[in-house]
Scaffold this motif. Structure first.
Motif, PDB file in Angstrom:
ATOM      1  N   ARG A 203       0.802  -1.049   0.013  1.00 55.13           N
ATOM      2  CA  ARG A 203       0.088  -0.132   0.042  1.00 55.13           C
ATOM      3  C   ARG A 203       0.988   1.189   0.041  1.00 55.13           C
ATOM      4  O   ARG A 203       1.605   1.234   0.911  1.00 55.13           O
ATOM      5  N   ASP A 205       0.894   5.401   0.106  1.00 53.58           N
ATOM      6  CA  ASP A 205      -0.106   6.491   0.554  1.00 53.58           C
ATOM      7  C   ASP A 205       0.826   7.641   0.324  1.00 53.58           C
ATOM      8  O   ASP A 205       1.683   7.995   1.158  1.00 53.58           O
ATOM      9  N   ASP A 217      -3.459   7.368  -2.709  1.00 53.73           N
ATOM     10  CA  ASP A 217      -3.008   6.170  -2.264  1.00 53.73           C
ATOM     11  C   ASP A 217      -3.552   4.900  -3.204  1.00 53.73           C
ATOM     12  O   ASP A 217      -4.762   5.029  -3.863  1.00 53.73           O
TER      13      ASP A 217
END
Length: 229
Positions: A203, A205, A217
């Protein structure tokens, strides 16, 4: 001359803990240098600079890294368990000037790449030796967790290592998790197989400080099978 100056150190302590062992490690590094970048041939031919000279003696950089980690290993459920938790602080300020005064005749074309981050992580695996189909087998389960907190990562226009303007500056949080399992079989003295499966998830962001439109993101994952004979 690079005038490279550095210091680094390592401190480690190990001790038994229950049925296992624990070791703690601290490391540190700091380095400063001048760059030996490319130079124009015509500047050397004309005598403006020597063969090892430069048109911008402020190009170079500084970087440091400090880390702490803890390693633990012990018997677990008939097998061996090992895990490591770590943290490190990393910083880089790199000053480059590839075109000298081509784009900015007044201040020059020097720019800085900067990276300032804290990284946290946890890794580990458990392995056990057994028998399968009356053959030696080794089973392994593992994990890797990591998060980079970068505040900020940036690109700047500079003059003699002093910032003049911001090209781009962002705060970034990058997180990842990986899990895997494998089986290793020794079928005979000459034949071995490894079968494994791993899953990774990331992930990203981004908080754009200079251009808010670049914020966002995204996350993605992937399965990775493995077969080795």
């Amino acid at each position: 001359p690079m005038n490279y100056k550095k210091w680094n150190g390592l401190l480690r302590y190990a001790m038994p803990l229950g049925d296992g062992s624990l070791s703690l490690t601290a490391m540190g590094y700091n380095g400063q240098w001048n760059s030996t970048d490319q130079i124009p041939q015509r500047a050397v031919d004309s005598g403006l600079i020597g063969r090892f000279g430069t048109l911008d003696d402020s190009a170079g950089g500084e970087s440091n890294r400090y880390s702490l980690s803890a390693d633990f290993s012990a018997p677990l459920a008939g097998g061996d368990f090992q895990t490591t938790a770590y943290w490190f602080r990393y910083r880089l300020n790199l000053f480059s000037n590839f075109s000298y005064f081509l784009n900015d005749p007044d201040n020059g074309d020097q720019f800085e790449q900067a990276d300032d981050r804290n990284v946290y992580g946890l890794t580990g695996q458990w392995s056990r030796n057994t028998e399968l189909f009356e053959r030696p087998a080794r089973w392994t389960l593992g994990y890797e967790l990591r998060q980079d907190r970068i505040k900020p990562v940036g690109l700047y226009a500079t003059r003699e290592r002093q910032r003049l303007s911001t090209t781009r500056e962002d705060n970034v949080v990058e997180s990842s998790a990986g899990f895997f399992a494998s089986n290793e079989m020794q079928w005979d003295d000459k034949f071995r197989s490894i079968l494994g499966l791993r899953y990774d998830r990331y992930r990203f962001d981004v908080t754009a400080l200079s251009e808010p439109v670049n914020s966002g993101d995204v996350s993605a994952g992937i399965w990775s099978p493995k077969l080795s004979l």
